[in-house]
Design a protein around this motif. Structure first.
Motif, mmCIF file in Angstrom:
data_model
loop_
_atom_site.group_PDB
_atom_site.id
_atom_site.type_symbol
_atom_site.label_atom_id
_atom_site.label_comp_id
_atom_site.label_asym_id
_atom_site.label_seq_id
_atom_site.Cartn_x
_atom_site.Cartn_y
_atom_site.Cartn_z
ATOM 1 N N ASN A 226 0.945 -1.252 0.092
ATOM 2 C CA ASN A 226 0.185 -0.113 -0.162
ATOM 3 C C ASN A 226 0.737 0.996 -0.045
ATOM 4 O OD1 ASN A 226 -2.433 -1.156 -0.293
ATOM 5 N ND2 ASN A 226 -2.929 -1.141 1.861
ATOM 6 N N ASP B 170 -9.767 -1.320 -2.594
ATOM 7 C CA ASP B 170 -8.354 -1.799 -2.902
ATOM 8 C C ASP B 170 -7.438 -1.047 -2.919
ATOM 9 O OD1 ASP B 170 -9.423 -4.826 -4.789
ATOM 10 O OD2 ASP B 170 -9.528 -4.433 -2.481
ATOM 11 N N LEU B 171 -7.549 0.332 -3.592
ATOM 12 C CA LEU B 171 -6.720 1.207 -3.722
ATOM 13 C C LEU B 171 -6.860 2.561 -2.756
ATOM 14 C CD1 LEU B 171 -6.609 1.393 -7.788
ATOM 15 C CD2 LEU B 171 -4.954 0.501 -6.045
ATOM 16 N N THR B 172 -7.488 2.179 -1.738
ATOM 17 C CA THR B 172 -7.758 3.093 -0.670
ATOM 18 C C THR B 172 -6.657 2.783 0.350
ATOM 19 O OG1 THR B 172 -9.941 3.591 -0.880
ATOM 20 C CG2 THR B 172 -9.177 4.014 1.274
ATOM 21 N N VAL B 173 -5.717 3.730 0.681
ATOM 22 C CA VAL B 173 -4.703 3.555 1.540
ATOM 23 C C VAL B 173 -4.845 4.187 2.988
ATOM 24 C CG1 VAL B 173 -2.162 3.750 1.858
ATOM 25 C CG2 VAL B 173 -3.249 3.521 -0.351
ATOM 26 N N LYS C 27 -0.620 5.959 -7.223
ATOM 27 C CA LYS C 27 -1.884 4.977 -7.924
ATOM 28 C C LYS C 27 -2.814 4.827 -7.021
ATOM 29 C CE LYS C 27 0.777 1.973 -11.105
ATOM 30 N NZ LYS C 27 2.109 2.797 -11.043
ATOM 31 N N ALA C 28 -2.766 5.365 -5.795
ATOM 32 C CA ALA C 28 -4.095 5.185 -4.747
ATOM 33 C C ALA C 28 -5.204 6.228 -5.343
ATOM 34 C CB ALA C 28 -3.554 5.901 -3.460
ATOM 35 N N ARG C 29 -6.263 5.705 -5.190
ATOM 36 C CA ARG C 29 -7.634 6.300 -5.405
ATOM 37 C C ARG C 29 -8.103 7.061 -4.377
ATOM 38 N NH1 ARG C 29 -9.737 4.810 -10.264
ATOM 39 N NH2 ARG C 29 -11.768 5.785 -9.649
ATOM 40 N N ALA C 30 -7.736 6.730 -3.112
ATOM 41 C CA ALA C 30 -8.249 7.491 -1.759
ATOM 42 C C ALA C 30 -7.261 7.176 -0.748
ATOM 43 C CB ALA C 30 -9.469 6.925 -1.527
ATOM 44 N N VAL C 31 -7.104 8.197 0.164
ATOM 45 C CA VAL C 31 -6.280 8.070 1.554
ATOM 46 C C VAL C 31 -7.024 8.353 2.418
ATOM 47 C CG1 VAL C 31 -3.826 8.872 2.603
ATOM 48 C CG2 VAL C 31 -4.234 8.797 -0.059
ATOM 49 N N ARG C 32 -6.993 7.526 3.699
ATOM 50 C CA ARG C 32 -7.485 7.708 4.843
ATOM 51 C C ARG C 32 -7.019 8.926 5.693
ATOM 52 N NH1 ARG C 32 -7.502 2.083 4.480
ATOM 53 N NH2 ARG C 32 -9.487 1.118 3.868
ATOM 54 N N ARG D 57 -12.445 -1.917 -6.285
ATOM 55 C CA ARG D 57 -11.428 -1.152 -6.963
ATOM 56 C C ARG D 57 -11.041 -0.236 -5.877
ATOM 57 N NH1 ARG D 57 -11.864 0.730 -12.530
ATOM 58 N NH2 ARG D 57 -12.739 2.451 -11.467
ATOM 59 N N ASP D 58 -12.047 0.762 -5.769
ATOM 60 C CA ASP D 58 -11.878 1.895 -4.977
ATOM 61 C C ASP D 58 -11.331 1.462 -3.355
ATOM 62 O OD1 ASP D 58 -14.334 4.005 -6.053
ATOM 63 O OD2 ASP D 58 -12.552 3.638 -6.836
ATOM 64 N N ILE E 50 1.872 1.768 -3.409
ATOM 65 C CA ILE E 50 0.739 2.377 -4.172
ATOM 66 C C ILE E 50 0.654 3.847 -4.021
ATOM 67 C CG2 ILE E 50 -1.813 2.326 -4.422
ATOM 68 C CD1 ILE E 50 -1.824 -0.509 -3.885
ATOM 69 N N LEU E 51 1.021 4.136 -2.491
ATOM 70 C CA LEU E 51 0.717 5.730 -2.494
ATOM 71 C C LEU E 51 2.011 6.417 -3.093
ATOM 72 C CD1 LEU E 51 -1.081 7.205 -0.542
ATOM 73 C CD2 LEU E 51 0.361 6.945 1.237
ATOM 74 N N THR F 279 -4.384 7.564 7.814
ATOM 75 C CA THR F 279 -3.236 7.167 7.403
ATOM 76 C C THR F 279 -2.296 8.348 7.017
ATOM 77 O OG1 THR F 279 -4.306 5.272 6.012
ATOM 78 C CG2 THR F 279 -2.130 5.982 5.300
#
Lengths: 71, 142
Positions: free
Chosen positions: A16, B139-142, A24-29, B136-137, A19-20, A32
């Motif tokens: 992850n 899986d790609l949420t960090v 490529k990440a679609r969202a970040v908490r 997908r969202d 990915i960050l 995080t």
């Protein structure tokens, strides 16, 4: 600090974090982001940027200046 | 009763009519059977892939919606084909089977329950499509 150490301290997997790092990440908490800023001693604006014309307009940038360098 | 006159009418007659089918009708019938088997195999293959994805972790894979949509389409095609088989059989019987006092009607008996089931599965495919996007969202949420 290595990427593995940073991933452990932030509480996410190395995959992850990768990915960050590669934007490529679609969202970040928020949790995080908070953890990353805490470990790197930086502000969110130091690691996030917006650029027009990209498929994923928000991207992560390597922490600069004030932040700790990650190997 | 003695002296009483009653009238009656035949409401229906049951039984079996056996007709020797010509070779071309047998070939057409075998063609429909083969097509039906092909449809069944196609649906089973899609179900197997969906089950494999679900067992692997999540049923909302990138190709799941397409598979469910294909199953829905197969159900609709199967129902229409079934009605077509009955139509072909009834047309043939009307043209070639002559029994005194018996007439055959051409019929295309589509069962709307079958079509409805196919449409319902197609709607379910949309649920899988949205699920794949959310997965997908996630899986790609960090």
């Amino acid at each position: 600090m290595t990427l593995t150490e940073l991933a452990d301290r932030v509480g996410i997997t190395l995959a992850n974090l990768s990915i960050l790092k590669t934007s490529k990440a679609r969202a970040v908490r928020f949790s995080t982001l908070e953890a990353i800023c805490r470990e790197l001693a930086c502000q969110p604006g130091d690691v996030l940027s917006w650029t027009s014309g990209r498929p994923s307009a928000m991207s992560t940038q390597p922490a600069t200046g004030r932040a700790r360098r990650v190997a | 009763m003695h002296g009483a006159t009653r009238s009656a009418s035949i409401m229906g007659v049951g039984g079996q009519l056996s007709v020797k089918a010509p070779a071309e009708l047998v070939v057409v019938g075998l063609g429909f059977v083969a097509a039906g088997l092909g449809l069944v195999l196609l649906v089973l293959r899609q179900l197997r892939a969906l089950l494999a994805e679900a067992v692997a972790g999540s049923p909302f894979g990138a190709r799941s919606a397409g598979r469910v949509r294909l199953i829905g389409a197969a159900i609709i095609v199967a129902e229409l084909t079934r009605a077509l088989v009955v139509l072909v059989g009834s047309l043939w019987a009307r043209a070639h089977v002559h029994v005194p006092g018996v007439g055959f009607k051409a019929a295309f008996p589509v069962q709307f329950a079958g079509l409805g089931a196919g449409v319902l599965v197609m709607v379910l495919a949309e649920v899988f499509r949205v699920g794949a996007v959310l997965q997908r969202d996630h899986d790609l949420t960090v």
